[in-house]
Design a protein around this motif. Structure first.
Motif, PDB file in Angstrom:
ATOM      1  N   UNK B   4       1.061  -0.699   0.104  1.00  0.00           N
ATOM      2  CA  UNK B   4      -0.123  -0.018   0.327  1.00  0.00           C
ATOM      3  C   UNK B   4       0.741   1.410  -0.274  1.00  0.00           C
ATOM      4  N   UNK B   5       2.641   0.933   0.955  1.00  0.00           N
ATOM      5  CA  UNK B   5       2.914   2.224   0.861  1.00  0.00           C
ATOM      6  C   UNK B   5       3.759   2.577  -0.204  1.00  0.00           C
ATOM      7  N   UNK B   8       0.971   4.146  -2.923  1.00  0.00           N
ATOM      8  CA  UNK B   8       0.773   5.412  -2.503  1.00  0.00           C
ATOM      9  C   UNK B   8       2.062   6.147  -2.956  1.00  0.00           C
ATOM     10  N   UNK B   9       3.400   6.045  -2.895  1.00  0.00           N
ATOM     11  CA  UNK B   9       3.799   7.060  -3.280  1.00  0.00           C
ATOM     12  C   UNK B   9       4.435   6.715  -4.871  1.00  0.00           C
ATOM     13  N   UNK B  11       1.865   6.771  -7.220  1.00  0.00           N
ATOM     14  CA  UNK B  11       0.942   6.557  -7.611  1.00  0.00           C
ATOM     15  C   UNK B  11       1.671   8.332  -7.225  1.00  0.00           C
ATOM     16  N   UNK B  12       1.595   9.145  -6.610  1.00  0.00           N
ATOM     17  CA  UNK B  12       2.407  10.257  -5.756  1.00  0.00           C
ATOM     18  C   UNK B  12       3.587  10.998  -7.265  1.00  0.00           C
ATOM     19  N   UNK B  13       4.421   9.978  -6.804  1.00  0.00           N
ATOM     20  CA  UNK B  13       5.535   9.826  -8.140  1.00  0.00           C
ATOM     21  C   UNK B  13       5.203  10.209  -9.592  1.00  0.00           C
ATOM     22  N   UNK B  15       2.786  11.140 -10.509  1.00  0.00           N
ATOM     23  CA  UNK B  15       1.549  12.658 -11.078  1.00  0.00           C
ATOM     24  C   UNK B  15       2.449  13.697 -11.255  1.00  0.00           C
ATOM     25  N   UNK B  17       3.617  17.100 -11.224  1.00  0.00           N
ATOM     26  CA  UNK B  17       2.964  18.822 -10.352  1.00  0.00           C
ATOM     27  C   UNK B  17       2.053  19.517 -10.810  1.00  0.00           C
ATOM     28  N   UNK B  18       1.472  19.274  -9.455  1.00  0.00           N
ATOM     29  CA  UNK B  18      -0.037  20.325  -9.227  1.00  0.00           C
ATOM     30  C   UNK B  18       0.494  21.271  -8.548  1.00  0.00           C
ATOM     31  N   UNK B  19      -0.738  22.426  -8.510  1.00  0.00           N
ATOM     32  CA  UNK B  19      -0.751  23.525  -7.405  1.00  0.00           C
ATOM     33  C   UNK B  19       0.156  24.431  -7.232  1.00  0.00           C
ATOM     34  N   UNK B  20       0.418  25.218  -8.802  1.00  0.00           N
ATOM     35  CA  UNK B  20       1.650  25.638  -9.258  1.00  0.00           C
ATOM     36  C   UNK B  20       0.089  27.576  -9.663  1.00  0.00           C
ATOM     37  N   UNK B 102      -8.011  26.597  -9.818  1.00  0.00           N
ATOM     38  CA  UNK B 102      -8.195  25.346  -8.459  1.00  0.00           C
ATOM     39  C   UNK B 102      -7.571  26.038  -7.635  1.00  0.00           C
ATOM     40  N   UNK B 103      -6.213  26.598  -7.671  1.00  0.00           N
ATOM     41  CA  UNK B 103      -5.341  27.019  -6.284  1.00  0.00           C
ATOM     42  C   UNK B 103      -5.815  28.363  -5.491  1.00  0.00           C
TER      43      UNK B 103
END
Lengths: 291, 116
Positions: B4-5, B8-9, B11-13, B15, B17-20, B102-103
């Protein structure tokens, strides 16, 4: 850098109030303690404060996103925010969940589990405000899930710290045995909380910063605040470990000043936790890239 | 648990980068360009903008009115088009744009170009 002090303050207050409300309700579920310490009036007051903060936050967000002053925000601007997919919906759901929490606590105070779930929904809705709400597609869903779990875990920790502080306070009617049993019961919960915070925090970090780390890492305040948050988190872990492996067994063994030491360490841990909430309130409004 | 860990990691790597905060990536005409009267001015952003809270205005460098211009958004929400109602006269122009993504961070900027 700190262009929106009101936005930071409102975010901080919402994290603190909604996180604590959820954490206090959760504590009643996993810990053996008299419920009179957290009466329903406390929960109703916190939910009401959450409503006021959410309403103020909605007007503040409408002003910020439309480039207006607070006084110039009208119904049209607020309606525009509420109509936004994700962010707007989360606002509506949060307000509804808080109203329902008040209703449940006022009418059926024994329904602790329902109130806990409603408080959880209100807390999780905060995930949409900030970086997680801005991520698109399936990655966005993962980011929201990680942030929601992070909020829940942080809320449980915050609620437990406040409860332990209240139970170890001078003049508290709680006997040493109950405090010792409560601390012991938290061992398992606390381990889950820390593991969840570490995992979901890492996921959210990678999703915001990107992997491999950008060349411009540490060139915006976002990185330094995040590094500071990590340092404070590690300090909290250290205090929690001292509590678990040294102070709590001392209390159970009947050491004379054990309650006093526990009170001091919890107070410090809580202060660090509140500091982290302030950092997070600020971090969510900053971007990792220097531009 | 370790799966699971790791999942999750990864999946995150994987993706992006978001949120700029939204940024202006490119424009046509480009910043500082001298061009023939454009039928539309196109601004391309790094993030999907909320159309209700984003827009642009065309003004002339000499202070004279630039005339009406319609604002449209591309389907992906990342491009904003400014379409002048009438062909632009020769001279310097400034596009004053603003956008929210969105941010929730509101960004503003300007683009300058000259019509020959």
């Amino acid at each position: 850098m700190l262009t929106d002090p009101l936005a930071v303050l409102l975010r901080f207050a919402l994290y603190a109030v909604l996180g604590l409300m959820f954490g206090l309700l959760a504590f009643r579920k996993y810990s053996p303690m008299p419920t009179r310490l957290v009466g329903r009036q406390v929960i109703i007051a916190m939910a009401a404060l959450g409503l006021v903060l959410s309403g103020t936050g909605l007007v503040e967000l409408a002003a910020r996103m439309h480039g207006l002053s607070l006084a110039d925000v009208g119904m049209a601007e607020v309606a525009t925010i509420l109509s936004l997919p994700g962010l707007g919906t989360a606002f509506g759901v949060r307000i509804a969940a808080l109203l329902a929490t008040i209703a449940v606590m006022a009418i059926w105070p024994a329904r602790g589990r329902t109130a806990l779930m409603l408080a959880g929904v209100a807390l999780v809705c905060l995930a949409f405000q900030g970086h997680a709400g801005a991520t698109e597609g399936r990655a966005g869903l993962g980011h929201l899930l990680a942030t929601a779990l992070h909020l829940v875990a942080a809320g449980i920790w915050l609620g437990a710290l406040v409860m332990f502080l209240a139970m170890s306070a001078r003049g508290s009617q709680i006997d040493r045995g109950t405090l010792a049993a409560s601390l012991k019961r938290f061992h398992g919960v606390g381990t889950m909380v820390v593991a969840t915070l570490a995992l979901t925090g890492s996921v959210a970090f990678l999703m915001i910063a990107g992997w491999p780390l950008p060349a411009a890492a540490f060139q915006s305040p976002w990185w330094w605040l995040l590094a500071l948050k990590l340092v404070v988190f590690v300090a909290m872990l250290g205090l929690a470990a001292v509590n678990r492996f040294h102070l709590a067994p001392g209390l159970a063994a009947g050491q004379v000043h054990a309650v006093q030491w526990i009170r001091r360490s919890i107070m410090l841990e809580l202060a660090l936790g509140v500091f982290i909430l302030a950092l997070v309130a600020w971090l969510g409004l900053l971007a990792p890239d220097p531009g | 648990m370790s799966r699971l860990i790791a999942g999750a990691m990864l999946f995150a790597m994987a993706a992006a980068p978001a949120a700029a905060h939204p940024k202006l990536l490119a424009s046509a005409p480009a910043e500082g360009a001298a061009v023939a009267a454009p039928g539309e001015i196109r601004l391309q952003f790094s993030e999907k903008l909320f159309s209700k809270m984003s827009g642009a205005k065309l003004v002339r460098a000499d202070g004279k009115p630039a005339g009406a211009a319609e604002v449209n958004f591309a389907e992906d929400g990342k491009s904003l088009m400014l379409v002048p109602a009438k062909p632009l006269a020769a001279g310097g122009y400034t596009v004053e744009w603003y956008g929210v993504a969105g941010d929730t961070h509101r960004v503003t900027g300007t683009l300058h170009f000259t019509v020959r």
